[in-house]
Design an enzyme around this catalytic site. Structure first.
Site, PDB file in Angstrom:
ATOM      1  N   GLY A  10       0.585  -1.242  -0.026  1.00 32.67           N
ATOM      2  CA  GLY A  10       0.001   0.130  -0.043  1.00 32.67           C
ATOM      3  C   GLY A  10       0.838   1.191   0.043  1.00 32.67           C
ATOM      4  CG  ASP A  11       4.375   3.659   1.664  1.00 31.95           C
ATOM      5  OD1 ASP A  11       3.791   4.830   0.834  1.00 31.95           O
ATOM      6  OD2 ASP A  11       5.068   3.851   2.614  1.00 31.95           O
ATOM      7  N   PRO A  12       3.682   2.247  -2.322  1.00 34.31           N
ATOM      8  CG  PRO A  12       2.670   2.150  -4.314  1.00 34.31           C
ATOM      9  CD  PRO A  12       2.131   2.291  -2.796  1.00 34.31           C
TER      10      PRO A  12
END
Length: 249
Positions: free
Chosen positions: A89-91
């Site tokens: 969820g944090d690319p």
């Protein structure tokens, strides 16, 4: 926000996320993507011991590396969304590296999100209906996926949405013709921009909402698109995603 913040500070949770991604995602990508190995015996809630990745950020790599790896990244995140039902969820660019073997590496699994199998199946049905141009079915899909409430006025929504869909098909046909004739890219993008503005107006006029999981995966693809454009100004996210979506559908 508070829950996600506490989970990000729990390295046992992050270790479990990395191990799950290794077990469920990597086999689907057949060695083209790498996740750092973790060492559970040396880890705790406050310490995460993991393999060191000696590599450059994808965003800072040469254009030819970006062009080669961005489609792999698009497939990687679509596989998380449509097959695994669990995704990074944090690319942001700092979490997408290229190792010494030229492979895409995902790091930092503190923020991962789950997608219900029900939503994953419904997304596949949506792709089939989109490829078929079945607008009434797409409205039903939007309700199923929680983009629209069950009591949405379908009779009022169908005509403008159908019109937009036809305009989109005309824009695609025009783009294909323009490529054959070598026409300017700016003109094609203006056409798609007009369609996008009308679609945004429909989203504003009707009670559309964006589920959390879809907002996060969209962010991931937008980050990849931004990196891709630095290596290829003609990069098309939809063209990159279509083969995997078609195969899945």
């Amino acid at each position: 926000f508070a829950r996600a913040s506490y989970l990000e500070l729990d390295y046992e949770h992050e270790l479990a996320n990395a191990e799950r991604m290794t077990a469920e995602l990597l086999p689907r990508l057949k060695g083209r993507v790498r996740v750092p190995r973790t060492h559970a015996a040396a880890s705790s809630r406050k310490v995460l011991a993991a393999e060191w990745i000696d590599g450059e950020q994808l965003a800072r790599s040469p254009p030819e590396v970006i062009r080669r790896l961005v489609p792999v990244g698009v497939e990687c995140f679509l596989a998380q969304l449509l097959d695994v039902g669990f995704f990074h969820g944090d690319p942001h660019p700092g979490n997408l590296l290229v190792d010494g073997d030229g492979r895409l590496v995902l790091i930092d699994f503190g923020l991962c999100a789950e997608i219900d199998k029900f939503d994953s199946r419904a997304l596949t049905a949506t792709m089939v209906h989109l490829m078929r141009g079945d607008v009434p079915a797409l409205i039903d899909d939007a309700v199923t996926l929680r983009f629209l409430p069950p009591d949405v006025d379908r009779a009022a929504l169908l005509p403008p949405l159908s019109k937009i869909f036809e305009q989109g098909k005309l824009a695609v046909a025009s783009e294909i013709a323009a490529k054959r004739n070598g026409a300017a890219v700016a003109q094609r993008r203006a056409q798609f921009g007009a369609v996008s503005r009308e679609l945004n107006q429909i989203f504003f006029d009707f009670p559309f909402a964006v589920p959390e999981y879809f907002a996060l995966i969209t962010r991931a693809l937008i980050v990849l698109e931004g990196i891709a454009l630095s290596g290829d100004k003609y990069f098309d996210l939809f063209n990159a995603a279509y083969p995997y979506a078609q195969k899945h559908a």
